[in-house]
Scaffold this active site. Structure first.
Site, PDB file in Angstrom:
ATOM      1  N   THR A   1       5.554 -40.343  -3.933  1.00  0.00           N
ATOM      2  CA  THR A   1       4.368 -41.294  -3.423  1.00  0.00           C
ATOM      3  C   THR A   1       3.878 -41.371  -2.234  1.00  0.00           C
ATOM      4  O   THR A   1       2.854 -41.287  -1.779  1.00  0.00           O
ATOM      5  CB  THR A   1       4.819 -42.705  -3.853  1.00  0.00           C
ATOM      6  OG1 THR A   1       5.104 -42.492  -5.723  1.00  0.00           O
ATOM      7  CG2 THR A   1       3.282 -43.744  -4.058  1.00  0.00           C
TER       8      THR A   1
ATOM      9  N   ARG B   1       9.505 -42.464  -5.281  1.00  0.00           N
ATOM     10  CA  ARG B   1       9.192 -43.203  -4.122  1.00  0.00           C
ATOM     11  C   ARG B   1       8.854 -42.087  -2.976  1.00  0.00           C
ATOM     12  O   ARG B   1       7.904 -42.365  -2.113  1.00  0.00           O
ATOM     13  CB  ARG B   1      10.098 -44.212  -3.626  1.00  0.00           C
ATOM     14  CG  ARG B   1      10.175 -45.619  -4.260  1.00  0.00           C
ATOM     15  CD  ARG B   1      11.026 -46.353  -3.656  1.00  0.00           C
ATOM     16  NE  ARG B   1      12.389 -46.208  -3.984  1.00  0.00           N
ATOM     17  CZ  ARG B   1      13.404 -46.453  -3.279  1.00  0.00           C
ATOM     18  NH1 ARG B   1      13.339 -47.180  -2.283  1.00  0.00           N
ATOM     19  NH2 ARG B   1      14.702 -46.101  -3.594  1.00  0.00           N
TER      20      ARG B   1
ATOM     21  N   LEU C   1      21.094 -28.928  -5.923  1.00  0.00           N
ATOM     22  CA  LEU C   1      19.866 -28.240  -5.078  1.00  0.00           C
ATOM     23  C   LEU C   1      19.997 -26.586  -4.628  1.00  0.00           C
ATOM     24  O   LEU C   1      19.315 -26.322  -3.901  1.00  0.00           O
ATOM     25  CB  LEU C   1      19.643 -29.070  -3.794  1.00  0.00           C
ATOM     26  CG  LEU C   1      19.304 -30.684  -4.154  1.00  0.00           C
ATOM     27  CD1 LEU C   1      18.927 -31.185  -2.778  1.00  0.00           C
ATOM     28  CD2 LEU C   1      18.229 -30.690  -5.242  1.00  0.00           C
TER      29      LEU C   1
ATOM     30  N   CYS D   1      -2.902  -4.176   6.785  1.00  0.00           N
ATOM     31  CA  CYS D   1      -2.708  -4.413   8.217  1.00  0.00           C
ATOM     32  C   CYS D   1      -3.001  -3.464   9.032  1.00  0.00           C
ATOM     33  O   CYS D   1      -3.030  -2.277   8.546  1.00  0.00           O
ATOM     34  CB  CYS D   1      -1.350  -4.833   8.384  1.00  0.00           C
ATOM     35  SG  CYS D   1      -0.098  -3.844   8.134  1.00  0.00           S
TER      36      CYS D   1
ATOM     37  N   ARG E   1      20.109 -21.267  -8.966  1.00  0.00           N
ATOM     38  CA  ARG E   1      21.016 -20.372  -9.744  1.00  0.00           C
ATOM     39  C   ARG E   1      20.324 -19.746 -10.872  1.00  0.00           C
ATOM     40  O   ARG E   1      19.401 -18.797 -10.611  1.00  0.00           O
ATOM     41  CB  ARG E   1      21.829 -21.587 -10.374  1.00  0.00           C
ATOM     42  CG  ARG E   1      22.809 -22.556  -9.547  1.00  0.00           C
ATOM     43  CD  ARG E   1      23.540 -23.560  -9.944  1.00  0.00           C
ATOM     44  NE  ARG E   1      23.056 -24.597 -10.878  1.00  0.00           N
ATOM     45  CZ  ARG E   1      22.493 -25.595 -10.314  1.00  0.00           C
ATOM     46  NH1 ARG E   1      22.360 -25.964  -8.827  1.00  0.00           N
ATOM     47  NH2 ARG E   1      21.797 -26.479 -11.151  1.00  0.00           N
TER      48      ARG E   1
ATOM     49  N   GLU F   1       0.829  -1.136   0.168  1.00  0.00           N
ATOM     50  CA  GLU F   1       0.114  -0.066   0.095  1.00  0.00           C
ATOM     51  C   GLU F   1       0.783   1.142   0.079  1.00  0.00           C
ATOM     52  O   GLU F   1       0.595   2.389  -0.882  1.00  0.00           O
ATOM     53  CB  GLU F   1      -0.883   0.061   1.290  1.00  0.00           C
ATOM     54  CG  GLU F   1      -1.907  -1.059   1.456  1.00  0.00           C
ATOM     55  CD  GLU F   1      -1.274  -2.440   1.858  1.00  0.00           C
ATOM     56  OE1 GLU F   1      -0.114  -2.664   2.005  1.00  0.00           O
ATOM     57  OE2 GLU F   1      -2.256  -3.269   2.774  1.00  0.00           O
TER      58      GLU F   1
ATOM     59  N   THR G   1      17.399 -40.175  -5.208  1.00  0.00           N
ATOM     60  CA  THR G   1      17.672 -39.137  -6.188  1.00  0.00           C
ATOM     61  C   THR G   1      19.066 -38.322  -6.108  1.00  0.00           C
ATOM     62  O   THR G   1      19.807 -38.141  -6.808  1.00  0.00           O
ATOM     63  CB  THR G   1      16.415 -38.145  -5.999  1.00  0.00           C
ATOM     64  OG1 THR G   1      15.285 -38.767  -6.320  1.00  0.00           O
ATOM     65  CG2 THR G   1      16.619 -36.956  -6.737  1.00  0.00           C
TER      66      THR G   1
ATOM     67  N   CYS H   1      -0.501  -0.265   7.450  1.00  0.00           N
ATOM     68  CA  CYS H   1      -0.933   0.362   6.028  1.00  0.00           C
ATOM     69  C   CYS H   1      -2.258   1.044   6.048  1.00  0.00           C
ATOM     70  O   CYS H   1      -2.650   1.809   5.480  1.00  0.00           O
ATOM     71  CB  CYS H   1      -1.056  -0.991   5.231  1.00  0.00           C
ATOM     72  SG  CYS H   1       0.491  -1.713   4.976  1.00  0.00           S
TER      73      CYS H   1
ATOM     74  N   ALA I   1       9.142 -33.556 -12.892  1.00  0.00           N
ATOM     75  CA  ALA I   1       9.174 -33.549 -14.364  1.00  0.00           C
ATOM     76  C   ALA I   1       8.510 -34.867 -14.727  1.00  0.00           C
ATOM     77  O   ALA I   1       9.323 -35.855 -14.473  1.00  0.00           O
ATOM     78  CB  ALA I   1      10.489 -33.136 -14.678  1.00  0.00           C
TER      79      ALA I   1
HETATM   80  N1  LIG Z   1      11.602 -36.391 -13.348  1.00  0.00           N
HETATM   81  C1  LIG Z   1      11.722 -35.877 -12.059  1.00  0.00           C
HETATM   82  O1  LIG Z   1      11.138 -35.009 -11.760  1.00  0.00           O
HETATM   83  C2  LIG Z   1      12.561 -36.480 -11.123  1.00  0.00           C
HETATM   84  C3  LIG Z   1      12.841 -36.133  -9.971  1.00  0.00           C
HETATM   85  C4  LIG Z   1      13.781 -36.618  -8.858  1.00  0.00           C
HETATM   86  C5  LIG Z   1      14.154 -37.968  -9.412  1.00  0.00           C
HETATM   87  N2  LIG Z   1      14.109 -38.455 -10.568  1.00  0.00           N
HETATM   88  C6  LIG Z   1      14.575 -39.643 -10.657  1.00  0.00           C
HETATM   89  O2  LIG Z   1      13.997 -40.652  -9.607  1.00  0.00           O
HETATM   90  C7  LIG Z   1      14.841 -41.684  -9.372  1.00  0.00           C
HETATM   91  C8  LIG Z   1      14.848 -41.856  -8.148  1.00  0.00           C
HETATM   92  O3  LIG Z   1      13.422 -41.952  -7.359  1.00  0.00           O
HETATM   93  P1  LIG Z   1      13.389 -43.330  -6.526  1.00  0.00           P
HETATM   94  O4  LIG Z   1      11.857 -43.384  -6.537  1.00  0.00           O
HETATM   95  O5  LIG Z   1      14.268 -44.460  -6.949  1.00  0.00           O
HETATM   96  O6  LIG Z   1      13.903 -42.827  -5.048  1.00  0.00           O
HETATM   97  P2  LIG Z   1      13.612 -41.398  -4.211  1.00  0.00           P
HETATM   98  O7  LIG Z   1      12.289 -41.076  -4.019  1.00  0.00           O
HETATM   99  O8  LIG Z   1      14.581 -40.394  -4.565  1.00  0.00           O
HETATM  100  O9  LIG Z   1      14.323 -42.118  -2.613  1.00  0.00           O
HETATM  101  C9  LIG Z   1      13.517 -42.903  -2.109  1.00  0.00           C
HETATM  102  C10 LIG Z   1      13.617 -42.369  -0.492  1.00  0.00           C
HETATM  103  O10 LIG Z   1      12.149 -42.241  -0.129  1.00  0.00           O
HETATM  104  C11 LIG Z   1      12.080 -42.970   1.271  1.00  0.00           C
HETATM  105  N3  LIG Z   1      10.702 -43.610   1.053  1.00  0.00           N
HETATM  106  C12 LIG Z   1      10.315 -44.525   0.465  1.00  0.00           C
HETATM  107  N4  LIG Z   1       9.164 -44.768   0.825  1.00  0.00           N
HETATM  108  C13 LIG Z   1       8.942 -44.310   1.849  1.00  0.00           C
HETATM  109  C14 LIG Z   1       7.850 -44.249   2.822  1.00  0.00           C
HETATM  110  N5  LIG Z   1       6.556 -44.817   2.668  1.00  0.00           N
HETATM  111  N6  LIG Z   1       7.964 -43.589   4.055  1.00  0.00           N
HETATM  112  C15 LIG Z   1       9.140 -42.855   4.141  1.00  0.00           C
HETATM  113  N7  LIG Z   1      10.179 -42.870   3.303  1.00  0.00           N
HETATM  114  C16 LIG Z   1       9.905 -43.463   2.253  1.00  0.00           C
HETATM  115  C17 LIG Z   1      13.185 -44.138   0.831  1.00  0.00           C
HETATM  116  O11 LIG Z   1      13.487 -44.579   2.153  1.00  0.00           O
HETATM  117  P3  LIG Z   1      14.113 -46.175   2.047  1.00  0.00           P
HETATM  118  O12 LIG Z   1      15.729 -46.077   1.878  1.00  0.00           O
HETATM  119  O13 LIG Z   1      13.959 -46.540   3.558  1.00  0.00           O
HETATM  120  O14 LIG Z   1      13.722 -47.059   1.227  1.00  0.00           O
HETATM  121  C18 LIG Z   1      14.327 -43.291   0.236  1.00  0.00           C
HETATM  122  O15 LIG Z   1      15.102 -42.515   1.349  1.00  0.00           O
HETATM  123  C19 LIG Z   1      16.062 -41.513 -10.076  1.00  0.00           C
HETATM  124  O16 LIG Z   1      16.075 -42.226 -11.464  1.00  0.00           O
HETATM  125  C20 LIG Z   1      16.040 -40.068 -10.614  1.00  0.00           C
HETATM  126  O17 LIG Z   1      16.810 -39.661 -11.624  1.00  0.00           O
HETATM  127  C21 LIG Z   1      13.277 -37.980 -11.249  1.00  0.00           C
END
Ligand SMILES: NC(=O)c1ccc[n+]([C@@H]2O[C@H](COP(=O)([O-])OP(=O)(O)OC[C@H]3O[C@@H](n4cnc5c(N)ncnc54)[C@H](OP(=O)(O)O)[C@@H]3O)[C@@H](O)[C@H]2O)c1
Length: 372
Positions: free
Chosen positions: A306, A303, A208, A79, A211, A56, A200, A88, A158
Site C-alpha cells: 500500500t 502495508r 526468498l 545497436c 528455486r 541479430e 511478512t 549488430c 497473491a
Molecule cells: N498473499 C500475498 O501475496 C502475501 C504476500 C506477502 C505477505 N502476505 C501476508 O501479509 C501479512 C503481512 O503483511 P503486513 O501488511 O502485516 O506487513 P508488511 O507489509 O509485510 O510489513 C509492513 C512493513 O512496511 C512498513 N511500512 C508500513 N507502512 C509504511 C509507510 N507508509 N512507509 C514506510 N514503511 C511502511 C512497516 O514499517 P513499520 O514497522 O514502521 O510499521 C513494516 O516494515 C502476513 O499475514 C503475510 O502472510 C501475503
C-alpha cells in the site's frame, strides 16, 4: 511508424523471442530477431546470455547462407556501438539484409543510431513501431532504468477473489498452487532483488531464493524492510546455503545491538532516514540504485504494498488471483478491497494467464503507459 499486418506479426514474434532471455541478460536488454525471405522465416534468435552474441547475430547464424536480401525483424533497434560484441547493424549489413523492421528505439545516446547507420548504407529501415508500448512491455525495466536512473519496481501479490492476501493479520496463508508458485520463482529470476516487509518476513519466514531448478545469472538480493531491525537471527533467510545476499533496511529506530545481531548472521544493514515517522521508501530505493540494484520484485505484505503504490513507486503489478474468498477479517492487499487496480490508476496489459487454478493479471501504471 504504423506497420503492415504481416510486419506486425513477425515483429510480435521477435518480441516473444526476446522474452526467452529473462533472467540471463539483464541489465542488458532482452532482444529477439526473426529473418524472413519471400514471406518465409529463414532464421531466428534472441539474446541468450549476458555478454554473448546479440539476437541479430544468433538469427543470422541460424539462417546459414539464406540471409542475402532478407528482412530482419528486431524487437529493439539494432545497436551501432562496439561493446562486448561487434555492433549488430554491421552484422546485418555483412549478412546482406535488405530491410530492417524494429519495434522500440534504442534509448540513450551512447548506443543509439543503428537504424540511421543502416539507412545510410542503403538498407530500408522501418521503425520504431507506433505501438511502441508493446515492445517496452517485454523488458520494461531496461527502458525505465535507462530513462530515470532509479530502480524499476514490480509488485507481486497473491489475492483471493475478495482482494485479501491473508486469512488474518499475522497468519501465513498459502493462496496459490504449484504452477503459479513456479511462475513467481521464474519472475524472481529476472530481478536484481526481491523485497518484503518486516511483518511478512516474521510471519511467513520465507527464503526468498530462486528455486524450481531455475538458474538466474544474478542471484536476486533478498531485501527486508525492517525499520526496528527486529527480524530474528534464526530466520530461514539466514539459514540457507544460498549465496544470494541479504540486505536489511532499518531506520534510526533500530538499536545498535539489533543491527549488530543481524550483521553477525551475514546481513548487510543499511540505515535509511524516516519521513513522517516511517522508513523513507524513496531513500530506500535510492540506496538500492547506489548498491547496483536496478530492479526490485516486491512480494508484499499488504502495508508495504500500500505504501509503495501510494507513493507511486511501483511500475508493474503482478496479481495472482486464487479461486477462493477469505472474508472481511482477511488482510487487504491494497486499496479498499472493492476497488480494482483500474480504479487505482492501473492499466491492464496482455491477456490473463492461467497457472493451474490461479489466474495471473498484469498491470502497468497508467502514467507510465501514457508516456509510452
Ligand atoms: N498473499 C500475498 O501475496 C502475501 C504476500 C506477502 C505477505 N502476505 C501476508 O501479509 C501479512 C503481512 O503483511 P503486513 O501488511 O502485516 O506487513 P508488511 O507489509 O509485510 O510489513 C509492513 C512493513 O512496511 C512498513 N511500512 C508500513 N507502512 C509504511 C509507510 N507508509 N512507509 C514506510 N514503511 C511502511 C512497516 O514499517 P513499520 O514497522 O514502521 O510499521 C513494516 O516494515 C502476513 O499475514 C503475510 O502472510 C501475503
Amino acid at each position: 511508424v504504423s506497420l503492415s499486418e504481416l510486419d506486425r506479426e513477425w515483429l510480435l514474434h521477435a518480441a516473444s523471442l526476446a522474452g526467452r532471455g529473462w533472467g540471463r541478460v539483464h541489465p542488458n536488454p532482452m532482444v529477439g530477431c526473426v529473418l524472413t525471405r519471400d514471406g518465409e522465416r529463414v532464421g531466428e534468435g534472441w539474446h541468450e546470455e549476458y555478454g554473448g552474441p546479440h539476437a541479430e547475430v544468433n538469427a543470422i547464424r541460424s539462417a546459414g547462407d539464406t540471409t542475402r536480401g532478407a528482412t530482419a525483424y528486431v524487437s529493439l533497434e539494432p545497436c551501432s556501438h562496439h561493446g562486448q560484441t561487434p555492433p549488430c547493424s554491421e552484422s546485418l549489413l555483412k549478412a546482406g539484409v535488405a530491410r530492417v523492421v524494429f519495434g522500440a528505439s534504442e534509448p540513450g545516446d551512447e548506443t543509439g543510431g543503428g537504424g540511421e547507420l543502416l539507412a545510410q548504407a542503403g538498407v530500408e529501415v522501418v521503425g520504431p513501431a507506433t505501438d511502441v508500448r508493446t515492445f517496452h512491455e517485454v523488458d520494461p525495466a531496461f527502458f525505465y532504468t535507462t530513462r530515470y536512473q532509479r530502480p524499476y519496481l514490480a509488485l507481486k501479490l497473491a489475492v483471493s477473489l475478495d482482494g485479501r492476501i491473508a486469512a488474518r493479520a499475522g497468519e501465513r496463508t498459502p493462496l496459490t498452487d504449484d504452477d503459479a508458485n513456479r511462475e513467481v520463482h521464474r519472475l524472481r529470476s529476472g530481478f536484481d532483488a526481491v523485497l518484503v516487509g518486516g511483518e511478512t518476513a516474521r510471519v511467513d519466514d520465507p527464503l526468498l531464493t530462486v528455486r524450481y531448478g531455475l538458474d538466474p545469472r544474478i542471484l536476486p538480493t533478498r531485501i527486508v524492510l525492517d525499520p526496528s531491525a527486529v527480524l530474528s537471527p534464526d530466520a530461514s533467510l539466514f539459514s540457507t546455503d544460498s549465496e544470494a545476499p541479504v540486505l536489511i533496511f532499518a531506520t534510526e529506530a533500530a538499536s545498535v545491538e539489533r543491527v549488530e545481531t543481524l550483521k553477525d548472521v551475514g546481513a548487510q544493514v543499511e540505515i535509511v532516514p524516516q519521513a513522517d515517522g516511517r522508513a523513507d521508501l524513496k531513500e530506500m530505493l535510492k540506496r538500492c540504485w547506489g548498491l547496483g540494484i536496478r530492479s526490485v520484485f516486491c512480494e508484499g505484505g499488504g502495508r508495504l504494498a500500500t505504501a509503495l503504490t501510494r507513493e507511486e513507486l511501483v511500475q508493474r503489478l503482478y496479481l495472482f488471483k486464487a479461486p477462493l474468498t477469505l472474508g472481511p477479517q482477511g488482510v487487504l492487499g491494497f486499496g479498499s478491497g472493492d476497488s480494482t487496480p483500474e480504479d487505482l490508476g492501473w492499466s491492464s496489459i496482455g491477456e490473463p494467464t492461467q497457472f493451474g487454478p490461479d489466474l495471473l493479471l498484469k498491470y502497468d501504471r497508467e502514467a507510465d503507459v501514457s508516456r509510452g
